[in-house]
Design a protein around this motif. Structure first.
Motif, mmCIF file in Angstrom:
data_model
loop_
_atom_site.group_PDB
_atom_site.id
_atom_site.type_symbol
_atom_site.label_atom_id
_atom_site.label_comp_id
_atom_site.label_asym_id
_atom_site.label_seq_id
_atom_site.Cartn_x
_atom_site.Cartn_y
_atom_site.Cartn_z
ATOM 1 N N VAL A 106 -5.812 0.385 7.648
ATOM 2 C CA VAL A 106 -6.984 -0.612 7.393
ATOM 3 C C VAL A 106 -6.094 -2.099 7.667
ATOM 4 O O VAL A 106 -6.544 -2.881 8.279
ATOM 5 C CB VAL A 106 -7.743 -0.455 6.540
ATOM 6 C CG1 VAL A 106 -8.621 -1.604 5.977
ATOM 7 C CG2 VAL A 106 -8.677 0.736 6.561
ATOM 8 N N ILE A 107 -5.236 -2.010 6.659
ATOM 9 C CA ILE A 107 -4.531 -3.427 6.707
ATOM 10 C C ILE A 107 -3.686 -3.652 7.950
ATOM 11 O O ILE A 107 -3.741 -4.888 8.475
ATOM 12 C CB ILE A 107 -3.670 -3.482 5.506
ATOM 13 C CG1 ILE A 107 -4.227 -3.303 4.122
ATOM 14 C CG2 ILE A 107 -2.646 -4.670 5.475
ATOM 15 C CD1 ILE A 107 -3.618 -3.342 2.813
ATOM 16 N N ALA A 167 -10.305 -7.242 -0.380
ATOM 17 C CA ALA A 167 -11.556 -6.736 0.189
ATOM 18 C C ALA A 167 -11.693 -5.300 0.003
ATOM 19 O O ALA A 167 -12.764 -4.693 -0.385
ATOM 20 C CB ALA A 167 -11.946 -6.996 1.787
ATOM 21 N N ILE A 168 -10.543 -4.345 0.202
ATOM 22 C CA ILE A 168 -10.545 -2.947 0.056
ATOM 23 C C ILE A 168 -10.863 -2.715 -1.509
ATOM 24 O O ILE A 168 -11.653 -1.670 -1.658
ATOM 25 C CB ILE A 168 -9.260 -2.326 0.240
ATOM 26 C CG1 ILE A 168 -9.082 -2.663 1.966
ATOM 27 C CG2 ILE A 168 -9.125 -1.014 0.024
ATOM 28 C CD1 ILE A 168 -7.458 -2.139 2.561
ATOM 29 N N ASN A 169 -10.386 -3.331 -2.402
ATOM 30 C CA ASN A 169 -10.444 -3.157 -3.837
ATOM 31 C C ASN A 169 -12.205 -3.470 -4.064
ATOM 32 O O ASN A 169 -12.596 -2.829 -5.009
ATOM 33 C CB ASN A 169 -9.709 -3.966 -4.676
ATOM 34 C CG ASN A 169 -8.152 -3.469 -4.600
ATOM 35 O OD1 ASN A 169 -7.955 -2.162 -4.292
ATOM 36 N ND2 ASN A 169 -6.979 -4.153 -4.844
ATOM 37 N N ALA A 226 0.893 -1.244 -0.068
ATOM 38 C CA ALA A 226 -0.011 0.018 -0.142
ATOM 39 C C ALA A 226 0.974 1.303 0.072
ATOM 40 O O ALA A 226 1.838 1.192 0.903
ATOM 41 C CB ALA A 226 -1.039 -0.051 1.369
ATOM 42 N N HIS A 227 0.557 1.971 -0.719
ATOM 43 C CA HIS A 227 1.243 3.384 -0.993
ATOM 44 C C HIS A 227 0.473 4.475 -0.139
ATOM 45 O O HIS A 227 1.327 5.636 0.360
ATOM 46 C CB HIS A 227 1.313 4.074 -2.471
ATOM 47 C CG HIS A 227 2.110 2.997 -3.128
ATOM 48 N ND1 HIS A 227 3.212 2.699 -3.262
ATOM 49 C CD2 HIS A 227 1.373 2.176 -4.038
ATOM 50 C CE1 HIS A 227 3.560 1.797 -4.145
ATOM 51 N NE2 HIS A 227 2.562 1.480 -4.640
ATOM 52 N N ASP A 228 -0.703 4.687 0.097
ATOM 53 C CA ASP A 228 -1.234 5.490 0.956
ATOM 54 C C ASP A 228 -1.553 5.090 2.525
ATOM 55 O O ASP A 228 -1.965 3.766 2.496
ATOM 56 C CB ASP A 228 -2.629 5.861 0.150
ATOM 57 C CG ASP A 228 -3.851 4.631 0.258
ATOM 58 O OD1 ASP A 228 -3.116 3.591 0.016
ATOM 59 O OD2 ASP A 228 -4.944 5.129 0.330
ATOM 60 N N PRO A 229 -1.598 6.032 3.207
ATOM 61 C CA PRO A 229 -1.654 5.685 4.683
ATOM 62 C C PRO A 229 -3.085 5.342 5.056
ATOM 63 O O PRO A 229 -3.029 4.550 6.149
ATOM 64 C CB PRO A 229 -1.212 7.207 5.304
ATOM 65 C CG PRO A 229 -0.764 7.934 4.566
ATOM 66 C CD PRO A 229 -1.131 7.287 2.958
ATOM 67 N N ALA A 230 -4.066 5.660 4.536
ATOM 68 C CA ALA A 230 -5.460 5.282 4.643
ATOM 69 C C ALA A 230 -5.572 3.811 4.599
ATOM 70 O O ALA A 230 -6.148 2.869 5.335
ATOM 71 C CB ALA A 230 -6.579 5.944 4.163
ATOM 72 N N THR A 231 -4.891 3.346 3.313
ATOM 73 C CA THR A 231 -5.144 1.741 3.114
ATOM 74 C C THR A 231 -4.262 0.886 4.223
ATOM 75 O O THR A 231 -4.731 -0.044 4.692
ATOM 76 C CB THR A 231 -4.771 1.668 1.728
ATOM 77 O OG1 THR A 231 -5.402 2.108 0.864
ATOM 78 C CG2 THR A 231 -4.740 -0.039 1.416
ATOM 79 N N VAL A 240 -2.834 -10.041 4.207
ATOM 80 C CA VAL A 240 -2.717 -8.565 3.530
ATOM 81 C C VAL A 240 -3.123 -8.796 2.210
ATOM 82 O O VAL A 240 -4.020 -7.892 1.988
ATOM 83 C CB VAL A 240 -1.079 -8.628 3.160
ATOM 84 C CG1 VAL A 240 -1.063 -7.444 2.166
ATOM 85 C CG2 VAL A 240 -0.510 -7.940 4.717
ATOM 86 N N LYS A 241 -2.924 -9.763 1.536
ATOM 87 C CA LYS A 241 -3.746 -9.970 0.222
ATOM 88 C C LYS A 241 -5.283 -10.056 0.398
ATOM 89 O O LYS A 241 -5.863 -9.542 -0.571
ATOM 90 C CB LYS A 241 -3.310 -11.210 -0.495
ATOM 91 C CG LYS A 241 -1.544 -11.229 -0.818
ATOM 92 C CD LYS A 241 -1.187 -12.558 -1.363
ATOM 93 C CE LYS A 241 0.297 -11.934 -1.555
ATOM 94 N NZ LYS A 241 1.119 -13.442 -1.764
#
Length: 118
Positions: free
Chosen positions: A47-48, A87-89, A39-44, A81-82
């Motif tokens: 969550v992970i 789920a996020i996607n 993940a590149h963004d802190p929000a994602t 993680v995967k």
């Protein structure tokens, strides 16, 4: 933005790193388990990271009972993680479908009417 527990930035990608508790008795050489969050963004990453924290507690309990090795725990966390990324996607795709109206193009009938009147 508040700090994320056990999440660190490694270049452009966030990573989750946690010390293996002594009670697990099955420590790695370095005494840590580290997993890339992809993940590149802190929000994602937040969550992970929360999902990994919960999964790691269960993994450390199994390691303490000698039912899981450190390498198996790392593999389990990679899988978590995967699963969380999928789920996020899926949530993002569902939100996009809701916002876009399921493929409905607003004004399409007006466009056809305007083309036919020429």
């Amino acid at each position: 933005m508040p700090m994320i527990a056990h999440v660190f930035r490694r270049g452009a990608v966030c990573a989750w790193r946690r010390r293996v508790p002594v009670r697990s008795g099955n420590a790695t050489k370095a005494g840590y388990i580290q997993v890339s969050l992809h993940a590149h963004d802190p929000a994602t990453a937040r969550v992970i990271g929360a999902a990994l924290h919960a999964t790691s507690e269960r993994a450390f309990d199994l390691m303490a009972a000698s039912r899981l090795t450190a390498e198996q725990a790392r593999t389990w966390l990679d899988h978590a993680v995967k699963t969380e990324l999928d789920a996020i996607n899926n949530r993002r795709l569902a939100e996009h479908d809701d916002i876009s109206g399921g493929g409905y193009a607003p004004g399409a009938s007006a466009d056809r009417f305007a083309q036919g009147s020429r």
